[in-house]
Design an enzyme around this catalytic site. Sequence first.
Site, PDB file in Angstrom:
ATOM      1  N   ALA A  20       0.865  -1.189   0.000  1.00 36.83           N
ATOM      2  CA  ALA A  20       0.000   0.000   0.000  1.00 36.83           C
ATOM      3  C   ALA A  20       0.892   1.226   0.000  1.00 36.83           C
ATOM      4  O   ALA A  20       1.814   1.333   0.813  1.00 36.83           O
ATOM      5  CB  ALA A  20      -0.905   0.005   1.227  1.00 36.83           C
ATOM      6  N   LEU A  30       1.081   5.666  -1.621  1.00 37.80           N
ATOM      7  CA  LEU A  30       0.387   6.754  -2.313  1.00 37.80           C
ATOM      8  C   LEU A  30       0.440   6.523  -3.825  1.00 37.80           C
ATOM      9  O   LEU A  30      -0.561   6.645  -4.529  1.00 37.80           O
ATOM     10  CB  LEU A  30       1.037   8.098  -1.938  1.00 37.80           C
ATOM     11  CG  LEU A  30       0.524   9.346  -2.650  1.00 37.80           C
ATOM     12  CD1 LEU A  30      -0.954   9.580  -2.379  1.00 37.80           C
ATOM     13  CD2 LEU A  30       1.339  10.572  -2.228  1.00 37.80           C
ATOM     14  N   TYR A  31       1.632   6.161  -4.312  1.00 35.86           N
ATOM     15  CA  TYR A  31       1.805   5.927  -5.748  1.00 35.86           C
ATOM     16  C   TYR A  31       3.062   5.099  -6.001  1.00 35.86           C
ATOM     17  O   TYR A  31       3.891   4.913  -5.105  1.00 35.86           O
ATOM     18  CB  TYR A  31       1.896   7.259  -6.507  1.00 35.86           C
ATOM     19  CG  TYR A  31       3.163   8.055  -6.241  1.00 35.86           C
ATOM     20  CD1 TYR A  31       4.177   8.136  -7.196  1.00 35.86           C
ATOM     21  CD2 TYR A  31       3.361   8.744  -5.039  1.00 35.86           C
ATOM     22  CE1 TYR A  31       5.334   8.869  -6.949  1.00 35.86           C
ATOM     23  CE2 TYR A  31       4.498   9.467  -4.788  1.00 35.86           C
ATOM     24  CZ  TYR A  31       5.491   9.532  -5.757  1.00 35.86           C
ATOM     25  OH  TYR A  31       6.644  10.244  -5.509  1.00 35.86           O
ATOM     26  N   LEU A  32       3.180   4.614  -7.213  1.00 32.86           N
ATOM     27  CA  LEU A  32       4.393   3.949  -7.697  1.00 32.86           C
ATOM     28  C   LEU A  32       4.979   4.855  -8.769  1.00 32.86           C
ATOM     29  O   LEU A  32       4.280   5.247  -9.716  1.00 32.86           O
ATOM     30  CB  LEU A  32       4.044   2.583  -8.291  1.00 32.86           C
ATOM     31  CG  LEU A  32       5.158   1.842  -9.046  1.00 32.86           C
ATOM     32  CD1 LEU A  32       6.230   1.342  -8.087  1.00 32.86           C
ATOM     33  CD2 LEU A  32       4.593   0.676  -9.847  1.00 32.86           C
ATOM     34  N   GLY A  33       6.247   5.212  -8.628  1.00 25.37           N
ATOM     35  CA  GLY A  33       6.898   6.091  -9.608  1.00 25.37           C
ATOM     36  C   GLY A  33       7.120   5.395 -10.950  1.00 25.37           C
ATOM     37  O   GLY A  33       6.804   4.216 -11.117  1.00 25.37           O
ATOM     38  N   THR A  34       7.683   6.131 -11.887  1.00 23.18           N
ATOM     39  CA  THR A  34       7.796   5.617 -13.261  1.00 23.18           C
ATOM     40  C   THR A  34       9.241   5.531 -13.756  1.00 23.18           C
ATOM     41  O   THR A  34       9.479   5.387 -14.945  1.00 23.18           O
ATOM     42  CB  THR A  34       6.993   6.514 -14.227  1.00 23.18           C
ATOM     43  OG1 THR A  34       7.475   7.873 -14.107  1.00 23.18           O
ATOM     44  CG2 THR A  34       5.514   6.490 -13.896  1.00 23.18           C
ATOM     45  N   HIS A  73      -3.087   7.375   1.765  1.00 24.89           N
ATOM     46  CA  HIS A  73      -1.738   7.787   2.163  1.00 24.89           C
ATOM     47  C   HIS A  73      -0.998   6.710   2.959  1.00 24.89           C
ATOM     48  O   HIS A  73       0.139   6.914   3.385  1.00 24.89           O
ATOM     49  CB  HIS A  73      -1.838   9.083   2.987  1.00 24.89           C
ATOM     50  CG  HIS A  73      -0.584   9.874   3.057  1.00 24.89           C
ATOM     51  ND1 HIS A  73       0.077  10.105   4.245  1.00 24.89           N
ATOM     52  CD2 HIS A  73       0.149  10.482   2.096  1.00 24.89           C
ATOM     53  CE1 HIS A  73       1.161  10.838   4.016  1.00 24.89           C
ATOM     54  NE2 HIS A  73       1.232  11.080   2.730  1.00 24.89           N
ATOM     55  N   LYS A 101       1.255   3.600   3.960  1.00 26.40           N
ATOM     56  CA  LYS A 101       2.448   2.962   3.385  1.00 26.40           C
ATOM     57  C   LYS A 101       2.774   1.707   4.189  1.00 26.40           C
ATOM     58  O   LYS A 101       3.290   1.776   5.309  1.00 26.40           O
ATOM     59  CB  LYS A 101       3.664   3.904   3.417  1.00 26.40           C
ATOM     60  CG  LYS A 101       3.522   5.128   2.493  1.00 26.40           C
ATOM     61  CD  LYS A 101       2.898   6.287   3.224  1.00 26.40           C
ATOM     62  CE  LYS A 101       2.485   7.394   2.298  1.00 26.40           C
ATOM     63  NZ  LYS A 101       3.520   8.330   1.988  1.00 26.40           N
ATOM     64  N   ASP A 118       4.849 -12.296   2.710  1.00 23.09           N
ATOM     65  CA  ASP A 118       4.562 -13.449   3.561  1.00 23.09           C
ATOM     66  C   ASP A 118       4.278 -12.956   4.986  1.00 23.09           C
ATOM     67  O   ASP A 118       3.295 -12.269   5.184  1.00 23.09           O
ATOM     68  CB  ASP A 118       5.690 -14.482   3.502  1.00 23.09           C
ATOM     69  CG  ASP A 118       5.794 -15.114   2.100  1.00 23.09           C
ATOM     70  OD1 ASP A 118       4.807 -15.035   1.334  1.00 23.09           O
ATOM     71  OD2 ASP A 118       6.861 -15.662   1.780  1.00 23.09           O
TER      72      ASP A 118
END
Length: 513
Positions: A77, A79-83, A173, A175, A180
């Site tokens: 979880a 906020l975002y995944l960068g590129t 928001h 994180k 596992d």
Amino acid sequence: RSSWLLLAPLLTPPVPVITAPPCSLCPEGAHRFQWIRNLVPEFGISSSHVKVLSSPVEFYELLKVQIKAAKQRVVMASLYLGTGLLEQELVDCLEETLEKSLQEKGSPDLRVSILLDYTRGSRGRKNSRTMLIPLLQRFPEQVRVSLFHTPNLRGLLRLLIPERFNETIGLQHIKVYLFDDNVILSGANLSDLYFTNRQDRYVLLRDSPEIADFFTELVDAIGDVSLQLQQDDTVQMMEGMVHPYQGDKVAYCEIANRRVMEVINSARTRQELLHAKTFHSSQPGSSLLSQQGSQASGSLKPEPDTWIYPLIQMKPFGIQIDEMVTETLLTEAERDARIYLTTGYFNLTQAYMDLILGTRAEYRILLASPEVNGFFGAKGVAGAIPAAYVYIEHQFYSEVCYLQQQERVQLQEYSRAGWTFHAKGLWLYLAGSDLPCLTLIGSPNFGYRSVHRDLEAQVAIVTENKALQQQLHQEQEQLYLCSGVVSTSTFEQPNRYVKLWVKLVTPLIKNFF
């Protein structure tokens, strides 16, 4: 007309608010914080299962190692995944692990669940969604990508507010990164800055199945009320679920409240039963034979010396647990106790400010200098945000001086060339102690957004173990070493000049950043 005018205060949801328990921190030692389990599950673990990390590189390398080793589940979880390239490497690690699980068994066990924010994850042409679609296409039965959309961004507001500005209304928001039975709690997002030169905090809880189960269920619950990313980059809600911005807001918030509170309450019940069972089996009258049997089989766990309490804050859904626990900790902290509180974005709620200024403990508050603020050098209106934080800081410092509290409440600014600062949380030192017995670590910034707008989660870690207390103390010292004490002369420096328009606008918009 300025787009800021659109950002008027939004409605408070008509869902029930949890009332705080009667609280007193009377007993001696770490157990004085056991009142928290009246609200949330209490997870007792051995301190040997807790590792505090200190750098972005360490965090990034651990993420890759844990992804590659995962057999049953990967739950992330953010906020975002960068590129960028580093983020692509993470996605490649996921693909490699999923591929391996596919080849090893006819019906693979590994499940990957990713929860991001819809508005932040959809920003730009290349975004979090486009990064993850190949995984959805290649492993449709194993991968789930949920995009949370705040119910407060709807109707005309949603149509009028442009991209980026729409993120001010409310975000996912939280994180949490788990693999596992290993869980990483942090304030860091899945982006290259957080893997290189943006300082945050990170803690690894190893071999903690109950905690991993809790956060898996929490992410599942939020995922169930979120938009589901499809292979063609469209999104849709799960069948029968109320839509967050097209459906009835009250109904949506009530369903979300119910789903999340079910997770919290069922885990709390499970842990209470486990605690009762453990307590009874350790009584003098319990069967010695059964104890010897469990020792022989090696299943007897060491006595817990550390307790983990997950603190959830989702005001749009009427869930205010983190706020209540934080306020109680600040209220009950005794004279000569020390609280080290840090936030990358210094914009405390009025309630937190009043408690800091009106209670007895000593405070050392670490915040970002303008140059290490995440918005420093940003284009357009966002470029003025560091100046707005300087203005808020100056107002708070003036209040401290007016009340003659400078000795008890001290502000310190983090400064480090080439770095930005994103660390948040607190460390609590009881009166007369050189080591902290409690820390809060996770996503909240102690500001208006964290309390009122966004979905947040952190954990309270309470420990009696000196070695773990030492780890936490070293973490605190390492962060504060890169800081200077704020004084009146700080605000006389040329780089602290705040333009008049920023001073005028800040009170109107401070609830949005």
